[in-house]
Write a protein that holds these residues in place. Structure first.
Motif, PDB file in Angstrom:
ATOM      1  N   SER A  46     116.630  64.945  69.415  1.00  0.00           N
ATOM      2  CA  SER A  46     115.752  64.551  68.315  1.00  0.00           C
ATOM      3  C   SER A  46     115.970  63.084  67.966  1.00  0.00           C
ATOM      4  O   SER A  46     116.986  62.499  68.359  1.00  0.00           O
ATOM      5  N   ALA A 104     108.358  70.166  67.696  1.00  0.00           N
ATOM      6  CA  ALA A 104     109.664  69.501  67.826  1.00  0.00           C
ATOM      7  C   ALA A 104     110.127  69.402  69.274  1.00  0.00           C
ATOM      8  O   ALA A 104     111.315  69.558  69.577  1.00  0.00           O
ATOM      9  N   ILE A 132     113.006  67.652  61.613  1.00  0.00           N
ATOM     10  CA  ILE A 132     113.334  68.133  62.956  1.00  0.00           C
ATOM     11  C   ILE A 132     114.839  68.337  63.030  1.00  0.00           C
ATOM     12  O   ILE A 132     115.618  67.423  62.803  1.00  0.00           O
ATOM     13  N   PRO A 158     111.404  67.453  72.232  1.00  0.00           N
ATOM     14  CA  PRO A 158     112.225  66.254  72.069  1.00  0.00           C
ATOM     15  C   PRO A 158     111.548  64.924  72.445  1.00  0.00           C
ATOM     16  O   PRO A 158     111.978  63.882  71.982  1.00  0.00           O
ATOM     17  N   THR A 178     112.638  73.201  63.601  1.00  0.00           N
ATOM     18  CA  THR A 178     112.379  72.433  62.388  1.00  0.00           C
ATOM     19  C   THR A 178     112.959  73.174  61.195  1.00  0.00           C
ATOM     20  O   THR A 178     113.384  74.320  61.314  1.00  0.00           O
ATOM     21  N   GLY A 208     114.195  57.760  70.122  1.00  0.00           N
ATOM     22  CA  GLY A 208     113.778  59.135  70.368  1.00  0.00           C
ATOM     23  C   GLY A 208     113.579  59.388  71.844  1.00  0.00           C
ATOM     24  O   GLY A 208     113.637  58.462  72.662  1.00  0.00           O
TER      25      GLY A 208
END
Ligand SMILES: Cc1cc2nc3c(=O)[nH]c(=O)nc-3n(C[C@H](O)[C@H](O)[C@H](O)COP(=O)(O)OP(=O)(O)OC[C@H]3O[C@@H](n4cnc5c(N)ncnc54)[C@H](O)[C@@H]3O)c2cc1C
Ligand code: FES
Ligand code: FES
Lengths: 284, 159
Positions: free
Chosen positions: A221, A120, A154, A122, A160, A216
């Motif tokens: 996220s 995860a 996420i 970014p 997560t 994104g």
């Protein structure tokens, strides 16, 4: 050379066994796939683990197949395998194309989809595109199996919704129907993307019936905005008039942050530019 | 941990720790110092070696991963009679290095490209080599050398 602290490596042969190992080692253990994120963080002593559980020794967890109108991609499939898969190229070219631009050849050769999503970080390209495509993550742990919608997987930077003993077994991605279009674009100056923008459209003749725009890398996220998605529906001419407002709504929802990949204002500007380009590309 | 693999065409057996990287084993244990280490974070490509023909960053790739595999480092490129590999020769002919620190990684990355795609376009070369950083040459001679090497390899194959 910066040495790694000592650890042992464990080789589970099933998902259940891996999950059991994770439960047993708790905070001292972590899953290990390609290591392209984990080992960097461990080299810099940002993370310390005594036990690494190698997901790659679980057979078939890297499988890529087409089942009931959806692509099923195993958690330990590498970026390279996805990029080159004939099944992916044929059934969902937008995914193969996105994968050719992830990181560099060496990271693509080792790095996995599961590792990308579960770390995860970014600045993930797959997380952004898979959110727009309505993908689901299939996970398995002590409590059994469950599916998590991509936008619930996420939960923040490096966070997560997986439990400590859960593995991402695979991702299920619906392939596009005849009246659906998708495009993914990214903008990058250094190693990681400054912005990734995915657009999914569902058409009814000349009308855009449904839209999903996801941005994104600009903040913690992948983000979408209901208001932006609404402004992206209607006739093409209507949407072209509203697209500036849609970009603004999306930028407000994403609330870009200043980081080493670019300033917040610049990222807001990029959202407008790339939403227009994605719209043209999706409908081309 | 005991590891067995093929390295530059020869079988090897090595004892190491699970936490040892392939670069540490190659450079410190096997005295193969052709593989360079610079950024140590998968970014620069100085440490590129091929494992089962795939390019990996030896700086952060565990030696453990090499078990049972086929490894190639820059030391394994020259022919038995000492003639350089066409990619090495092309790098010399095109002045594709100055300090030379990036060169072994560049050459190994180029090898992985040409093995797969013997006649790449300029764009394909740039896309493939994008993750190998050179602070000296400005890349133009590197791209030219890879194009030249592709021609040399094609010619060798015809003969
Ligand atoms: C130089 C560089 C450039 C990059 N550029 C990009 C880019 O442009 N775009 C982009 O999207 N990404 C980029 N990345 C990130 C890259 O995609 C990831 O590093 C890679 O996919 C991670 O996969 P891995 O298998 O190496 O994970 P690992 O490092 O092995 O693991 C990462 C994390 O995921 C967990 N994990 C691994 N597998 C599973 C699983 N099956 N279930 C649950 N948890 C799991 C591990 O426990 C660990 O916490 C870049 C990385 C580097 C180093
Ligand atoms: S030293 Fe390995 S990528 Fe830079
Ligand atoms: S020749 Fe000096 S870094 Fe490339």
């Amino acid at each position: 050379m910066m040495p790694l602290r000592k650890f042992s490596i464990h080789q589970p042969s099933t998902v259940a066994e891996a999950s059991q190992m994770l439960a047993q080692y708790g905070e001292k253990g972590r899953l290990y796939a390609g290591g392209t994120e984990l080992l960097l963080a461990m080299k810099h002593d940002l993370l310390r683990y005594e036990h690494l559980v190698d997901v790659k020794t679980i057979p078939d967890l890297n499988r890529i197949e087409l089942k009931n109108g959806a692509l099923m991609i195993g958690g330990s499939a590498t970026h390279r395998a996805i990029e080159r898969s004939a099944i992916v190229k044929q059934s969902l070219p937008v995914l193969a194309e996105m994968e050719t631009k992830v990181a560099n050849i060496r990271v693509r050769a080792c790095g996995t989809l599961g590792g990308n999503l579960c770390f995860a970080e970014p600045h993930s390209d797959p997380a952004t595109l898979l959110t727009a495509l309505g993908a689901k993550a299939h996970v398995q742990g002590k409590a059994g199996v469950r599916a998590i919608a991509m936008d619930k997987l996420i939960t923040g930077a490096y966070e997560t919704s997986l439990a400590g003993d859960e593995l991402l077994v695979g991702v299920e991605i619906p392939v596009l129907a005849k009246n659906q279009r998708a495009a993914y674009l990214k903008f990058q100056l250094k190693e990681r993307p400054t912005l990734g923008l995915a657009l999914f459209l569902e058409l009814d003749g000349d009308n855009i019936k449904k839209a999903s725009a996801v941005v994104g890398s600009v903040s913690v996220s992948p983000t979408q905005s209901e208001q932006a998605n609404r402004l992206l529906t209607g006739t093409r001419a209507q949407v072209e008039k509203q697209i500036g407002d849609a970009a603004e709504a999306l930028a407000n929802a994403a609330d870009p942050v200043d980081d080493t990949e670019g300033g917040a204002d610049y990222k807001r500007h990029l959202i407008g530019v790339f939403l227009r380009r994605a719209f043209v590309k999706a409908l081309a | 941990m005991n590891l067995q693999f093929t390295l530059n065409g020869k079988p090897w057996s090595v004892d190491c720790e699970p936490a040892d990287t392939l670069a540490e084993v190659l450079r410190n244990q096997l005295n193969l110092n052709g593989t360079k280490v610079s950024c140590e974070v998968q970014v620069c490509g100085a440490c590129t070696v091929l494992v089962d023909n795939l390019p990996v960053s030896a700086c952060t790739y565990l030696a453990y991963e090499a078990r049972g595999k086929n490894l190639l480092t820059v030391e394994g490129l020259e022919k038995a009679d000492g003639t350089l590999h066409p990619i090495q020769q092309a790098f010399i002919d095109d002045f594709a290095f100055q300090c030379g620190y990036c060169t072994p990684g560049m050459i190994m990355a180029a090898k992985s490209l040409l093995d797969e795609n013997p006649n790449p376009s300029r764009e394909e070369i740039i896309h493939h080599m994008d993750g190998n950083i050179c602070r000296c040459t400005g890349y133009v001679p590197i791209v030219a050398a890879i194009q030249r090497a592709a021609g040399m390899i094609a010619k060798e194959k015809k003969q």
